[in-house]
Design a protein around this motif. Structure first.
Motif, PDB file in Angstrom:
ATOM      1  N   THR A  96       4.439   1.212 -11.109  1.00 45.59           N
ATOM      2  CA  THR A  96       4.336   0.383 -12.590  1.00 45.59           C
ATOM      3  C   THR A  96       5.137   0.329 -13.270  1.00 45.59           C
ATOM      4  N   SER A  97       5.836  -1.035 -13.928  1.00 47.19           N
ATOM      5  CA  SER A  97       6.875  -1.377 -14.114  1.00 47.19           C
ATOM      6  C   SER A  97       5.841  -2.760 -15.622  1.00 47.19           C
ATOM      7  N   VAL A  98       7.557  -1.748 -17.082  1.00 49.84           N
ATOM      8  CA  VAL A  98       7.691  -2.632 -17.758  1.00 49.84           C
ATOM      9  C   VAL A  98       8.650  -3.374 -17.833  1.00 49.84           C
ATOM     10  N   VAL A 118       4.409   4.985 -16.418  1.00 47.12           N
ATOM     11  CA  VAL A 118       5.158   3.926 -16.224  1.00 47.12           C
ATOM     12  C   VAL A 118       6.014   4.538 -15.714  1.00 47.12           C
TER      13      VAL A 118
END
Ligand code: SF4
Length: 397
Positions: A96-98, A118
């Motif tokens: 899970t990337s931001v 995240v």
């Protein structure tokens, strides 16, 4: 592996080289909850549609991109993430990337993102030189970028990456190398190093058209590409894709899935999506959502069962990709990887023979010039020729 991309279309300012869909806005002027609601309405609609078609996707990566999703209230981003994990089946090792900008990332925010699930941040450093950041229209300074990286690493988020742009006018090879080294020395285990490209329709594109934009020397840019590679590989970061370096095992799974031609759901305004067409062997559908945020948000209110199609208001267009188009795309993307593209595997579900006489002749010609190698079904571009990837790929179409 299937993945989900969520586009967050706002930034604090518009950078003059940027051709992504992004709108300048103060953080307080963004309807954080309203946009989250819209993305979730779309997600629920797409899930219903998939179910109606008897499809289930197991999601291996969720990526919040933009724009600047680190501007999104972590609670709202977290609400979207939590609901997506309820709606869709996810792999146990979900990535899970931001994407983050230094102006909207401190340790508290990094921790807040970690707390909502995240596990990977990608920080837009772009340069460690004040004058280059000014030229690029960025709002942060070198110290701000380094503070953001340190904050991300200190927050306990397991994986942190940063972006560096090279090939700026008057930038020396040594400067590009030194910046890559400085970033690697922070302990980062993944770096994306992009050559500055001037895209039509951007402020830089307009200035170039009028002859008002200083341009980099192509030979220096090519040297900088190799110097960065040398510096990062010496520190244990493998050059696994034209623009990406990672300690083995730290590669960005989301991007690998794109380059390998996997399916992805695009959610949010301006997002692209791609799915196989299960009714026609070897065909796929690509769609793009409405690019104006208000229009997108409004359109999601009318979602019933089917949002994947032209004229539904959420998607701006949907196009059919035939097996030939899909194979070309897989060649173009696969050749970006150090592992290359396995033409046998890439065409296995398409129902076409990839070894056409024209393609075989082109492979021989490229191999003679040292621009391509063939090992069984696998085609690879030697690293020294990586900068010519687009041209090489087009000769294999
Ligand atoms: S911060 Fe990124 S997405 Fe936003 S305008 Fe600049 S380059 Fe584009």
């Amino acid at each position: 592996m299937a993945s989900i991309y969520i586009h967050f279309p706002w930034c604090l300012a518009k950078c003059p080289y940027c051709d992504f869909v992004s709108y300048a806005s103060e953080r307080d002027a963004i309807d954080h909850a309203g946009y989250a609601d819209a993305v979730l309405r779309e997600a629920e609609g797409r899930a219903r549609q998939l179910a109606k078609r008897g499809r289930t996707l197991e999601i291996g990566s969720i990526f919040f991109g933009g724009g600047t999703p680190s501007l999104w209230e972590p609670a709202e981003l977290g609400r979207v993430l939590a609901r997506l994990r309820e709606i869709f089946a996810t792999k146990p090792d979900l990535e899970t990337s931001v994407e983050c900008n230094p102006t909207s990332l401190d340790e508290a925010r990094a921790r807040a993102l970690k707390d909502v699930g995240v596990d990977r941040l990608s920080i837009g450093t772009q340069s460690l030189r004040a004058e280059q950041l000014k030229f690029l229209g960025r709002l942060h300074d070198p110290e701000g970028a380094m503070r953001a990286i340190a904050a991300a690493l200190a927050s306990g988020i397991p994986r942190v990456s940063t972006d560096l742009i090279f090939g700026l006018p008057d930038q020396s090879t040594e400067d590009a190398r030194a910046q890559a080294e400085a970033l690697a020395a922070t302990g980062l285990r993944h770096l994306s190093c992009y050559q500055l490209t001037i895209e039509p329709g951007t402020q830089f594109g307009e200035r170039k058209k009028r002859g008002l934009l200083p341009m980099a020397d192509e030979a220096v840019v090519a040297d900088a590409f190799l110097a960065i590679e040398e510096a990062l590989e010496a520190r244990g970061l493998r050059h696994y894709e034209i623009s990406n370096y990672a300690v083995p095992g730290e590669e960005a799974r989301h991007n690998l899935a794109y380059w390998r031609g996997d399916e992805y759901l695009g959610l949010g305004c301006a997002a692209f999506g791609y799915a196989r067409d299960q009714h026609r062997t070897g065909h796929g559908i690509r769609w793009r959502n409405a690019i104006e945020p208000k229009r997108y948000v409004e359109a999601t209110r009318g979602i019933k069962d089917d949002v994947l199609g032209e004229g539904d208001g959420v998607s701006m267009f949907a196009e059919d990709l035939d097996p030939t188009a899909l194979l070309r795309e897989r060649i173009m993307l696969g050749l970006r990887l150090v592992e290359g593209v396995d033409l046998g595997r890439a065409s296995a579900d398409l129902g076409i023979d990839p070894w056409t006489p024209e393609r075989l002749r082109a492979i021989d010609r490229l191999a003679e010039r040292g621009r391509l190698t063939r090992d069984g079904d696998v085609l690879r571009i030697p690293r020294a020729a990586w900068l010519f990837c687009d041209d090489i790929a087009s000769r294999l179409f």
